[in-house]
Design a protein around this motif. Structure first.
Motif, mmCIF file in Angstrom:
data_model
loop_
_atom_site.group_PDB
_atom_site.id
_atom_site.type_symbol
_atom_site.label_atom_id
_atom_site.label_comp_id
_atom_site.label_asym_id
_atom_site.label_seq_id
_atom_site.Cartn_x
_atom_site.Cartn_y
_atom_site.Cartn_z
ATOM 1 N N MET A 45 8.055 -2.355 -6.463
ATOM 2 C CA MET A 45 7.242 -2.006 -6.404
ATOM 3 C C MET A 45 6.421 -3.306 -6.978
ATOM 4 O O MET A 45 5.462 -3.055 -6.510
ATOM 5 C CB MET A 45 7.038 -0.029 -6.371
ATOM 6 C CG MET A 45 7.763 0.478 -5.480
ATOM 7 S SD MET A 45 8.487 1.377 -6.297
ATOM 8 C CE MET A 45 8.453 2.813 -4.313
ATOM 9 N N PRO A 46 6.743 -2.734 -8.484
ATOM 10 C CA PRO A 46 4.784 -3.493 -8.894
ATOM 11 C C PRO A 46 5.215 -4.520 -8.545
ATOM 12 O O PRO A 46 3.662 -5.303 -8.273
ATOM 13 C CB PRO A 46 5.378 -3.809 -10.703
ATOM 14 C CG PRO A 46 6.959 -1.949 -10.209
ATOM 15 C CD PRO A 46 7.510 -2.585 -9.158
ATOM 16 N N ASP A 47 6.143 -6.174 -8.297
ATOM 17 C CA ASP A 47 5.755 -6.948 -7.536
ATOM 18 C C ASP A 47 5.024 -7.163 -6.279
ATOM 19 O O ASP A 47 4.341 -7.803 -6.686
ATOM 20 C CB ASP A 47 7.608 -7.515 -7.673
ATOM 21 C CG ASP A 47 7.730 -7.421 -9.176
ATOM 22 O OD1 ASP A 47 7.191 -7.424 -10.265
ATOM 23 O OD2 ASP A 47 8.705 -8.357 -9.613
ATOM 24 N N LEU A 74 1.129 -1.167 0.218
ATOM 25 C CA LEU A 74 0.144 0.241 -0.048
ATOM 26 C C LEU A 74 1.054 0.801 0.302
ATOM 27 O O LEU A 74 0.455 2.077 -0.237
ATOM 28 C CB LEU A 74 -1.260 0.348 0.995
ATOM 29 C CG LEU A 74 -2.280 -1.295 1.254
ATOM 30 C CD1 LEU A 74 -3.165 -1.087 2.365
ATOM 31 C CD2 LEU A 74 -3.258 -0.954 0.315
ATOM 32 N N GLU A 75 1.585 1.459 0.567
ATOM 33 C CA GLU A 75 2.497 2.304 0.824
ATOM 34 C C GLU A 75 3.081 2.628 -0.674
ATOM 35 O O GLU A 75 3.694 3.783 -1.495
ATOM 36 C CB GLU A 75 4.274 1.335 1.164
ATOM 37 C CG GLU A 75 4.246 2.209 2.962
ATOM 38 C CD GLU A 75 5.455 2.071 4.026
ATOM 39 O OE1 GLU A 75 5.685 2.441 3.508
ATOM 40 O OE2 GLU A 75 4.851 1.714 4.460
ATOM 41 N N TYR A 76 3.014 1.816 -1.191
ATOM 42 C CA TYR A 76 3.766 0.983 -2.646
ATOM 43 C C TYR A 76 2.994 2.192 -3.822
ATOM 44 O O TYR A 76 3.096 3.131 -4.615
ATOM 45 C CB TYR A 76 4.562 0.277 -3.428
ATOM 46 C CG TYR A 76 5.211 -0.183 -2.607
ATOM 47 C CD1 TYR A 76 6.773 0.539 -1.848
ATOM 48 C CD2 TYR A 76 6.240 -1.533 -3.003
ATOM 49 C CE1 TYR A 76 8.122 0.165 -1.650
ATOM 50 C CE2 TYR A 76 7.419 -1.975 -2.055
ATOM 51 C CZ TYR A 76 7.878 -0.994 -1.739
ATOM 52 O OH TYR A 76 9.274 -1.918 -0.973
ATOM 53 N N VAL A 77 2.158 2.117 -3.642
ATOM 54 C CA VAL A 77 0.422 1.916 -4.361
ATOM 55 C C VAL A 77 0.472 3.441 -4.022
ATOM 56 O O VAL A 77 0.591 4.717 -5.071
ATOM 57 C CB VAL A 77 -0.380 1.492 -3.965
ATOM 58 C CG1 VAL A 77 -1.485 2.595 -4.422
ATOM 59 C CG2 VAL A 77 -0.834 0.207 -4.676
ATOM 60 N N GLU A 109 6.597 8.829 -7.300
ATOM 61 C CA GLU A 109 7.763 8.936 -6.548
ATOM 62 C C GLU A 109 8.588 8.018 -8.257
ATOM 63 O O GLU A 109 7.254 7.331 -8.281
ATOM 64 C CB GLU A 109 8.070 8.506 -5.723
ATOM 65 C CG GLU A 109 7.132 9.539 -5.053
ATOM 66 C CD GLU A 109 7.028 8.608 -2.836
ATOM 67 O OE1 GLU A 109 7.409 7.838 -2.653
ATOM 68 O OE2 GLU A 109 6.385 8.874 -2.607
ATOM 69 N N ALA A 110 9.800 7.767 -8.006
ATOM 70 C CA ALA A 110 10.634 6.783 -8.809
ATOM 71 C C ALA A 110 9.880 5.591 -8.812
ATOM 72 O O ALA A 110 9.425 4.926 -7.780
ATOM 73 C CB ALA A 110 12.174 6.797 -8.384
#
Length: 72
Positions: free
Chosen positions: A25-27, A9-12, A19-20
């Motif tokens: 992240m995608p995985d 959820l942080e990555y989302v 952000e870069a």
């Protein structure tokens, strides 16, 4: 909610903020149903906001045209 979901959820959130992108992240997002749901919901919200903004601009434009045509 587990640590993997929290991280996904942080990555989302980071991805939505532009952000870069890291390799992880995608995985992480794709592997977590809750993160995928959040990704989808955030995009629906964004689409609604953009559509609402476009409708507002269109309405203001039409009002300006109508006002201008009734002056002359």
């Amino acid at each position: 909610m587990n640590d993997k979901t929290n991280k996904a959820l942080e990555y989302v959130s980071a991805l939505m903020d532009g952000e870069a992108l890291t390799d992880e992240m995608p995985d992480a997002v794709l592997a977590d149903e809750e993160a995928l749901r959040a990704w989808h919901e955030y995009h629906i919200i964004g689409d609604c906001i953009r559509q609402g903004a476009a409708a507002s601009v269109a309405g203001e434009t039409m009002q300006s045209i109508y006002s201008a045509s009734n002056r002359g």
